[in-house]
Write an enzyme that holds these catalytic residues in place. Structure first.
Site, PDB file in Angstrom:
ATOM      1  N   ARG A  29      -7.401   9.105   4.468  1.00 22.00           N
ATOM      2  CA  ARG A  29      -8.435   8.110   4.177  1.00 22.00           C
ATOM      3  C   ARG A  29      -9.182   7.711   5.443  1.00 22.00           C
ATOM      4  NH1 ARG A  29      -8.349   2.894   5.217  1.00 22.00           N
ATOM      5  NH2 ARG A  29      -6.131   2.998   5.684  1.00 22.00           N
ATOM      6  N   ARG A  30      -8.437   7.396   6.483  1.00 25.14           N
ATOM      7  CA  ARG A  30      -9.075   6.994   7.738  1.00 25.14           C
ATOM      8  C   ARG A  30      -9.879   8.137   8.346  1.00 25.14           C
ATOM      9  NH1 ARG A  30      -3.558   3.941   9.591  1.00 25.14           N
ATOM     10  NH2 ARG A  30      -4.071   1.864   8.783  1.00 25.14           N
ATOM     11  N   ARG A  71       2.454   9.953  13.778  1.00 21.91           N
ATOM     12  CA  ARG A  71       3.491   9.359  12.944  1.00 21.91           C
ATOM     13  C   ARG A  71       4.333   8.426  13.789  1.00 21.91           C
ATOM     14  NH1 ARG A  71       5.735  11.823   8.704  1.00 21.91           N
ATOM     15  NH2 ARG A  71       6.799   9.822   8.556  1.00 21.91           N
ATOM     16  N   ASN A  75       6.681   4.379  13.807  1.00 28.11           N
ATOM     17  CA  ASN A  75       6.413   2.970  13.553  1.00 28.11           C
ATOM     18  C   ASN A  75       5.352   2.458  14.526  1.00 28.11           C
ATOM     19  OD1 ASN A  75       7.749   2.344  16.025  1.00 28.11           O
ATOM     20  ND2 ASN A  75       9.724   2.311  14.971  1.00 28.11           N
ATOM     21  N   LYS A 101       0.813  -1.218   0.000  1.00 29.09           N
ATOM     22  CA  LYS A 101       0.000   0.000   0.000  1.00 29.09           C
ATOM     23  C   LYS A 101       0.850   1.274   0.000  1.00 29.09           C
ATOM     24  CE  LYS A 101      -0.740   0.153   5.058  1.00 29.09           C
ATOM     25  NZ  LYS A 101      -0.167   1.468   5.357  1.00 29.09           N
ATOM     26  N   ASP A 102       2.139   1.167   0.353  1.00 27.51           N
ATOM     27  CA  ASP A 102       3.023   2.338   0.354  1.00 27.51           C
ATOM     28  C   ASP A 102       3.638   2.627  -1.014  1.00 27.51           C
ATOM     29  OD1 ASP A 102       2.608   2.719   3.065  1.00 27.51           O
ATOM     30  OD2 ASP A 102       4.359   1.543   3.658  1.00 27.51           O
ATOM     31  N   CYS A 115      -0.535   7.607  -1.809  1.00 26.77           N
ATOM     32  CA  CYS A 115      -1.091   6.943  -0.632  1.00 26.77           C
ATOM     33  C   CYS A 115      -1.693   7.939   0.354  1.00 26.77           C
ATOM     34  CB  CYS A 115      -0.028   6.086   0.052  1.00 26.77           C
ATOM     35  SG  CYS A 115       1.431   6.982   0.562  1.00 26.77           S
ATOM     36  N   ARG A 121       3.762   4.433  17.809  1.00 28.37           N
ATOM     37  CA  ARG A 121       2.383   4.932  17.841  1.00 28.37           C
ATOM     38  C   ARG A 121       1.624   4.405  19.056  1.00 28.37           C
ATOM     39  NH1 ARG A 121       0.166   3.402  12.136  1.00 28.37           N
ATOM     40  NH2 ARG A 121       2.126   2.290  11.845  1.00 28.37           N
ATOM     41  N   THR A 133      -4.197   9.823  13.938  1.00 31.27           N
ATOM     42  CA  THR A 133      -4.007   9.191  12.639  1.00 31.27           C
ATOM     43  C   THR A 133      -3.332  10.183  11.706  1.00 31.27           C
ATOM     44  OG1 THR A 133      -5.067   8.164  10.718  1.00 31.27           O
ATOM     45  CG2 THR A 133      -6.326   9.861  11.851  1.00 31.27           C
TER      46      THR A 133
END
Length: 530
Positions: free
Chosen positions: A132-133, A150, A152, A80-81, A246, A156, A128
């Protein structure tokens, strides 16, 4: 192959898991590999939202550069990235199987409100960095506030633990791959066809190599999941046709059922604050499916309905109402039936041996709880559809089974797998179809209590709306007692039991993917008027 393959990877825990996963898969076919950790632009700049970073491929560019100059032989990416177009000279040689593409929302336990959709407290702060979310979540919970998140996966989660947010959203696959213990949080999963359509290719790994490395390409076909490649090919082509990176507020998810039919869900908005348009389409083939999806969002060259009738009164906060009003579609909402209680007391002894209480409608929930039942602890609740789930949650009840399909027979089979052999109470309407009960095993004890009756309204006025949405078989009966369809009117049935009424009449109808307002919004957006 005697050479040792150098795998390029980012240095995060998740990226290393992904690279080691591919390394282990290569080892199974006797190919030696080693890892090389490479920092990317996305790893170095952590203070900006993803959509503020310049260009595309900010998690992949440096890996691709080292592929091209021969420093590494293979790069492993979260698919997705990846930008939709490979740099010249590079190719995706293989894709992995798909991990669960759902999202999960992690909530601090003192910030949980089980009566709310997704269980975050009113006006909660959600972390987030995904437009999109945010777009999709804001559509169903406009009270929530959003702040950039932001880092990893462990970073988070630590930020949530430090109470920088009340809740955060992430892909379920990441938490599962790293086997992270989430027991300190309240965790709610969001199915990929429900309130949160995932990113194209979410949950899939992409293995990228130099285009001229034919030897490695052939070897990697042993790792390639062709069925997954076919489905995410639709999702990625949609992204490509929209020319989006993305950070675009775009979700697309494609799956294939046992009959070989492809089902595709798409959501898109201009930015994170706009109410998203959602679309659901089915197709016998992936050929041309992405193009058809994208064409439905081209509102300059197609006509949406001007008026929609629905056989249910909608609140001003209704998702379906918001989805239609966004496009200035006039709404005619009126119920063609009324309901009345049939009993006014429920003896508490009936619950002593009950394991489950199953509701087939929001009306059943309303009339059941008006009886003020004294329920012992441990009783589980099952419902048909997310609308009934929400009605139960508003009463502070945890839902243990949710039927997501528009097909009650399919829901019944799924429920039977977990409830067979137990005692189930069905609060229901007089003359109920009893669809859920039909698939239960003989050793399952069924208790039925008729708690309300449906009465059809008389002399129902005709509607001249472009689209007629019917929310129950009773509403169909009431309308067509006096009326016929006008030429070019199109019909939507919320579920298969409602659809069967139209089949008996010889009337064509459209069936949504899910029997709720989101499902209805998806199909109405896809209807073209003549």
């Amino acid at each position: 192959m005697e050479r040792t393959i150098t795998i390029g990877t980012r240095g995060s825990d998740l990226a290393l898991w992904q690279a080691n996963f591919v390394k282990a898969a290569l080892a199974k076919i006797n190919i030696n590999a080693q890892l090389k950790v490479i920092k990317t632009q996305g790893d170095n700049i952590l203070n900006l939202r993803l959509d503020k970073l310049e260009g595309k491929g900010f998690f992949t560019k440096e890996l691709e550069e080292q592929l091209l100059d021969g420093s590494i032989d293979l790069a492993v990416h979260s698919h997705k990235d990846l930008p939709t177009k490979n740099p010249e000279g590079l190719v995706i040689a293989a894709v992995s199987g798909r991990e669960n593409p759902s999202e999960i929302i992690l909530i601090l336990k003192d910030c949980v409100d089980a009566s709310k959709k997704l269980s975050v407290k009113h006006n909660g702060i959600v972390g987030t960095s995904s437009n999109r979310r945010q777009s999709q979540l804001h559509a169903i919970r406009p009270d929530l506030e959003f702040e950039n998140l932001r880092g990893n996966v462990p970073t988070r989660i630590q930020k949530l633990r430090d109470e920088d947010y009340d809740a955060i959203i992430m892909a379920k696959a990441g938490a599962e791959r790293l086997k992270i213990d989430l027991s300190e949080f309240y965790v709610e999963e969001i199915e990929p066809t429900a309130e949160m359509v995932p990113s194209p290719a979410q949950g899939v790994l992409a293995i990228q190599i130099r285009e001229n490395d034919k030897e490695l390409f052939d070897i990697l076909q042993n790792l390639n999941d062709k069925e997954v490649a076919e489905k995410i090919g639709v999702e990625r082509k949609v992204l490509n046709l929209f020319d989006g990176g993305c950070h675009m507020p775009l979700g697309c998810f494609c799956e294939k059922d046992e009959e070989g039919i492809f089902h595709a869900w798409t959501t898109k908005s201009i930015d994170q604050d706009e109410f998203p348009d959602r679309l659901y389409l089915t197709s016998n083939t992936t050929e041309g499916l992405a193009e058809k999806i994208v064409s439905k969002f081209d509102l300059a060259n197609r006509k949406l309905p001007k008026t929609v009738f629905i056989s249910r009164e909608l609140s001003e906060h209704s998702y379906f109402r918001k989805a239609l009003e966004k496009h200035k579609i006039k709404i005619e909402d009126r119920s063609l039936i009324r309901t009345v209680p049939t009993i006014h007391k429920l003896d508490s002894y009936i619950f002593k041996q009950v394991d489950w209480i199953f509701f087939s409608s929001k009306n059943g929930i309303e009339y059941f709880f008006e009886l003020n039942p004294l329920l012992p602890k441990g009783i589980k609740f099952g419902v048909v559809g997310r609308g009934s789930e929400e009605a139960l949650k508003q009463r502070g009840k945890k839902v243990d089974f949710i039927g997501e399909s528009s097909d009650t027979e399919e829901i019944s089979k799924e429920f039977a797998q977990i409830a067979n052999g137990q005692t189930i109470l069905f609060p229901l309407a007089k003359d109920s179809l009893r669809s859920i009960q039909k698939e239960l095993a003989k050793d399952t004890k069924i208790i039925e209590v008729v708690i309300y009756e449906t009465i059809l309204e008389e002399n129902v006025a005709q509607t001249y709306a472009d689209v007629l949405v019917f929310t129950s078989p009773s509403n169909v009966e009431a309308y067509f007692e006096e009326n016929l369809l006008e030429p070019n009117q199109q019909v939507v049935a919320i579920g298969k039991s409602t659809g069967k009424k139209f089949e008996e009449m010889g009337v064509k109808y459209i069936l949504p993917a899910s029997p709720d307002e989101i499902g209805l919004a998806e199909v109405v957006f896809g209807i073209d008027v003549l």
